[in-house]
Each structure stands twice: as structure tokens, then as C-alpha cells.
Design a protein around this motif. Sequence first.
Motif, PDB file in Angstrom:
ATOM      1  N   PRO A  55      20.681 -28.797  16.010  1.00 17.25           N
ATOM      2  CA  PRO A  55      21.019 -27.494  15.037  1.00 17.25           C
ATOM      3  C   PRO A  55      18.701 -26.938  14.886  1.00 17.25           C
ATOM      4  CG  PRO A  55      20.372 -29.912  14.040  1.00 17.25           C
ATOM      5  CD  PRO A  55      20.400 -30.080  15.222  1.00 17.25           C
ATOM      6  N   ALA A  56      19.381 -25.967  15.083  1.00 16.67           N
ATOM      7  CA  ALA A  56      17.660 -25.222  15.214  1.00 16.67           C
ATOM      8  C   ALA A  56      17.459 -24.368  13.532  1.00 16.67           C
ATOM      9  CB  ALA A  56      17.850 -24.634  16.534  1.00 16.67           C
ATOM     10  N   ARG A  57      16.350 -24.033  13.318  1.00 20.40           N
ATOM     11  CA  ARG A  57      16.453 -22.811  12.287  1.00 20.40           C
ATOM     12  C   ARG A  57      15.120 -22.329  12.802  1.00 20.40           C
ATOM     13  NH1 ARG A  57      16.123 -27.470   9.613  1.00 20.40           N
ATOM     14  NH2 ARG A  57      14.128 -27.310   9.036  1.00 20.40           N
ATOM     15  N   CYS A  58      15.051 -20.977  12.692  1.00 24.88           N
ATOM     16  CA  CYS A  58      13.823 -19.763  13.294  1.00 24.88           C
ATOM     17  C   CYS A  58      13.370 -19.172  11.959  1.00 24.88           C
ATOM     18  CB  CYS A  58      14.503 -19.233  14.276  1.00 24.88           C
ATOM     19  SG  CYS A  58      14.721 -19.801  15.566  1.00 24.88           S
ATOM     20  N   GLY A  59      12.658 -18.726  11.771  1.00 23.47           N
ATOM     21  CA  GLY A  59      12.070 -17.969  10.659  1.00 23.47           C
ATOM     22  C   GLY A  59      10.649 -17.342  11.276  1.00 23.47           C
ATOM     23  N   GLY A  60      10.354 -15.917  10.763  1.00 24.54           N
ATOM     24  CA  GLY A  60       9.229 -15.670  11.077  1.00 24.54           C
ATOM     25  C   GLY A  60       9.340 -14.231  10.154  1.00 24.54           C
TER      26      GLY A  60
END
Length: 73
Positions: A55-60
Motif C-alpha cells: 500500500p502506498a500513500r502520496c501527498g504533496g
Amino acid sequence: MTFTHVEMGEAVFGIAPGHAEVWAMLRIRQDEHMANLCAAAEALVNKIAGEHHLPARCGGSSGLISAMAERSG
């Protein structure tokens, strides 16, 4: 792209990291293309994480992308 931060598990031998985090700064000459570049980077993170069953989470925002992946079990 400039990698600004990487963190992977603890400093021990014989154990795969259960948590990883990578931060990168995206740069572009024309601001109107930044949203497309961020979307492409996020899609690539999700594709690679999916290939490895993570699972991956991206933010920015404003060209700073952070991605985190955690292995369960």
C-alpha cells in the motif's frame, strides 16, 4: 527531480524494512504543467507499489511529493 529525504526501516541486518518513506522535489519551467507532473509522479508511485503488493500513500503540494509504503505482517 531532487530526492530530499529517504527513510527505510531500522539499521539492523537480516530484516527487510517494514516502513519506507521517500520525499522528492519536482521542478518544472512552466507552472501550468506542475499539476500534470505531480499526477504522473503519483501514478508512478502507485504503479510500483502495486507491483510489489505494497500500500502506498502520496501527498504533496507545490512540487513536493512524499510517498510512504508499509509492509504488513
